[in-house]
Motif scaffolding. Structure first.
Motif, mmCIF file in Angstrom:
data_model
loop_
_atom_site.group_PDB
_atom_site.id
_atom_site.type_symbol
_atom_site.label_atom_id
_atom_site.label_comp_id
_atom_site.label_asym_id
_atom_site.label_seq_id
_atom_site.Cartn_x
_atom_site.Cartn_y
_atom_site.Cartn_z
ATOM 1 N N LEU A 268 33.953 38.367 25.628
ATOM 2 C CA LEU A 268 32.960 39.419 25.843
ATOM 3 C C LEU A 268 32.900 39.800 27.304
ATOM 4 C CD1 LEU A 268 30.159 38.272 27.341
ATOM 5 C CD2 LEU A 268 29.776 37.283 25.093
ATOM 6 N N LEU A 269 32.362 41.006 27.525
ATOM 7 C CA LEU A 269 32.123 41.508 28.874
ATOM 8 C C LEU A 269 30.821 42.293 28.872
ATOM 9 C CD1 LEU A 269 32.868 42.356 31.816
ATOM 10 C CD2 LEU A 269 34.177 44.246 30.807
ATOM 11 N N GLN A 270 29.910 41.919 29.753
ATOM 12 C CA GLN A 270 28.726 42.724 30.037
ATOM 13 C C GLN A 270 28.817 43.119 31.484
ATOM 14 O OE1 GLN A 270 25.930 42.550 32.150
ATOM 15 N NE2 GLN A 270 24.056 42.756 30.957
ATOM 16 N N LYS A 271 28.748 44.415 31.767
ATOM 17 C CA LYS A 271 28.929 44.876 33.145
ATOM 18 C C LYS A 271 28.030 46.069 33.437
ATOM 19 C CE LYS A 271 32.707 48.148 32.243
ATOM 20 N NZ LYS A 271 34.044 48.591 32.634
ATOM 21 N N ASN A 272 27.789 46.290 34.743
ATOM 22 C CA ASN A 272 27.029 47.468 35.123
ATOM 23 C C ASN A 272 27.960 48.679 35.245
ATOM 24 O OD1 ASN A 272 28.242 46.484 37.563
ATOM 25 N ND2 ASN A 272 26.736 47.605 38.779
ATOM 26 N N LEU A 273 27.389 49.852 35.080
ATOM 27 C CA LEU A 273 28.150 51.091 35.127
ATOM 28 C C LEU A 273 27.864 51.850 36.411
ATOM 29 C CD1 LEU A 273 27.576 52.323 31.461
ATOM 30 C CD2 LEU A 273 29.604 51.162 32.377
ATOM 31 N N HIS A 274 28.937 52.377 37.043
ATOM 32 C CA HIS A 274 28.815 53.260 38.201
ATOM 33 C C HIS A 274 28.001 52.629 39.331
ATOM 34 C CE1 HIS A 274 30.337 55.960 35.191
ATOM 35 N NE2 HIS A 274 29.209 55.929 34.504
ATOM 36 N N ALA A 275 28.174 51.328 39.534
ATOM 37 C CA ALA A 275 27.504 50.577 40.602
ATOM 38 C C ALA A 275 25.984 50.668 40.492
ATOM 39 C CB ALA A 275 27.958 51.062 41.979
ATOM 40 N N GLY A 276 25.498 50.897 39.257
ATOM 41 C CA GLY A 276 24.065 51.054 39.059
ATOM 42 C C GLY A 276 23.477 49.996 38.162
ATOM 43 N N TYR A 277 22.344 50.335 37.541
ATOM 44 C CA TYR A 277 21.578 49.363 36.768
ATOM 45 C C TYR A 277 21.501 49.727 35.286
ATOM 46 C CZ TYR A 277 20.334 46.932 41.020
ATOM 47 O OH TYR A 277 20.401 46.192 42.187
ATOM 48 N N THR A 278 22.531 50.425 34.797
ATOM 49 C CA THR A 278 22.738 50.565 33.365
ATOM 50 C C THR A 278 23.952 49.720 33.008
ATOM 51 O OG1 THR A 278 24.073 52.566 33.715
ATOM 52 C CG2 THR A 278 21.726 52.864 33.223
ATOM 53 N N PHE A 279 23.978 49.221 31.757
ATOM 54 C CA PHE A 279 24.952 48.195 31.408
ATOM 55 C C PHE A 279 25.717 48.551 30.142
ATOM 56 C CE2 PHE A 279 21.782 46.257 34.029
ATOM 57 C CZ PHE A 279 22.519 45.451 34.894
ATOM 58 N N ASP A 280 26.935 48.028 30.076
ATOM 59 C CA ASP A 280 27.841 48.238 28.970
ATOM 60 C C ASP A 280 28.215 46.877 28.380
ATOM 61 O OD1 ASP A 280 28.990 50.147 27.449
ATOM 62 O OD2 ASP A 280 30.535 50.737 28.887
ATOM 63 N N ALA A 281 28.612 46.880 27.093
ATOM 64 C CA ALA A 281 28.970 45.633 26.423
ATOM 65 C C ALA A 281 30.257 45.815 25.640
ATOM 66 C CB ALA A 281 27.841 45.195 25.496
#
Length: 350
Positions: A268-281
């Motif tokens: 799995l990978l959980q990461k932030n998007l566009h150097a911000g505070y929304t996240f993808d999984a």
């Protein structure tokens, strides 16, 4: 009024991070934030007006002595977490304490034992497990999609992002450490939560401060903590986790948050998007001999806050998330990482 429909009366101590707590509490229809405490009179007035909270106190002690509260949020510098948590518990309140739980595991254990003795709840605000992306991944973990996790890497790096540079965050006596205890604590809890909180057995850690300390010296600012920390954690079940955190690192991204876990069936990978505070999984697996990548699409509605979930647990008399016992495990790991960095040797836990 039934337990499920009574209104919880909440007080918030510390109105820096406390503003986010007020917003979270006010999400729940059966919670009322009735009192605020902060020694900064201007901030106390501004925040009180913003959220329409009439009862305002210059000290937490005065608030606890005056108000009848069910729950207290402790949102102060780390040095004061233990004392204020103990005071709130003694006043008959459940406590939601900001991360890190305390300055060290010794303090954390005292807080946990006090909560048990008082018959009250203690929750730590590990807020990064409460995002929609994190919840979507946890649902798949609990369904067995990943098998057994055996290795992971959890990271929060900033290119240049010292919080309140020259303030309490960079002061050892008030914060207990730098980005490891400030940012790394979030990514550590997220990884441990997804892994099922395995028991740690030993760690190896290193800390560095070549960038921030130089900037602080030039600016005449106080800074006596690390600006980057890295560590390696081994668990009783044989799994291992690499952890990294920095306020200042020469990287491409302004802000990079990633948690990767490798399981026997999928990763799995959980990461932030566009150097911000929304996240993808994301999920990475294999089907019929072919690699398959799955992008999890969490519900479009925002995930409930930690405060909402805590209130719901109290009102329905069900277990609450992010309990003080998990907060203590995190503190034990952080203590060991700092000790390993100091001594240059591995440190055993337990």
């Amino acid at each position: 009024m039934s337990e499920a429909t009574k209104k919880l009366r909440v007080g918030v101590i510390g109105l820096g991070m406390g503003r986010a707590h007020i917003k979270g509490w006010q999400e729940h229809p059966h919670v009322e934030v009735v009192a605020l405490a902060d020694p900064d009179s201007a901030r106390l007035t501004t925040v009180g007006e913003e959220f329409s909270v009439a009862c305002r106190y210059a000290s937490a002690e005065e608030m606890l002595a005056t108000e009848r509260l069910d729950v207290v949020s402790v949102c102060t510098p780390n040095k004061f977490h233990k004392g204020l948590t103990l005071a709130a518990l003694a006043a008959g309140c459940h406590v939601l304490c900001e991360k890190p739980m305390a300055m060290n595991a010794l303090e954390g254990r005292e807080m946990l034992e006090a909560a048990k003795d008082a018959g009250k709840r203690l929750m730590i605000n590990f807020s990064y497990r409460f995002s929609a992306a994190s919840r979507a991944l946890k649902t798949q973990v609990d369904a067995g999609l990943f098998g057994d996790f055996y290795f992971g890497r959890s990271v929060w790096h900033r290119r240049r992002g010292m919080p309140g540079f020259g303030g309490w965050f960079g002061t050892q006596a008030l914060a207990g450490g730098g980005p490891l205890i400030d940012l790394g604590v979030h990514r550590l809890d997220l990884a441990l939560w997804l892994m099922g909180y395995p028991k740690p057995t030993w760690v190896m850690g290193s800390t560095y401060n070549p960038i921030a300390s130089d900037l602080a010296q030039k600016a005449g600012k106080t800074f006596d903590v690390e600006d980057l920390a890295a560590g390696f954690i081994r668990f009783e079940n044989g799994a291992t986790l690499a952890l990294e955190a920095s306020w200042a690192a020469n990287i491409q991204e302004a802000e990079l948050m990633e948690t990767r876990l490798l399981g026997t069936k999928a990763g799995l990978l959980q990461k932030n998007l566009h150097a911000g505070y929304t996240f993808d999984a994301h999920v990475f697996t294999e089907v019929n001999g072919a690699p398959v990548d799955i992008h999890l699409c969490p519900p479009t509605a925002p995930a409930p806050s930690a405060m909402f979930d805590y209130a719901e647990a109290i009102l329905t008399d069900t277990p609450h998330p992010a309990g003080g016992d998990e907060g203590l495990v995190v503190m034990q790991i952080l203590d060991a990482l700092y000790e390993s960095a100091r001594t240059g040797a591995p440190v055993r836990i337990g």
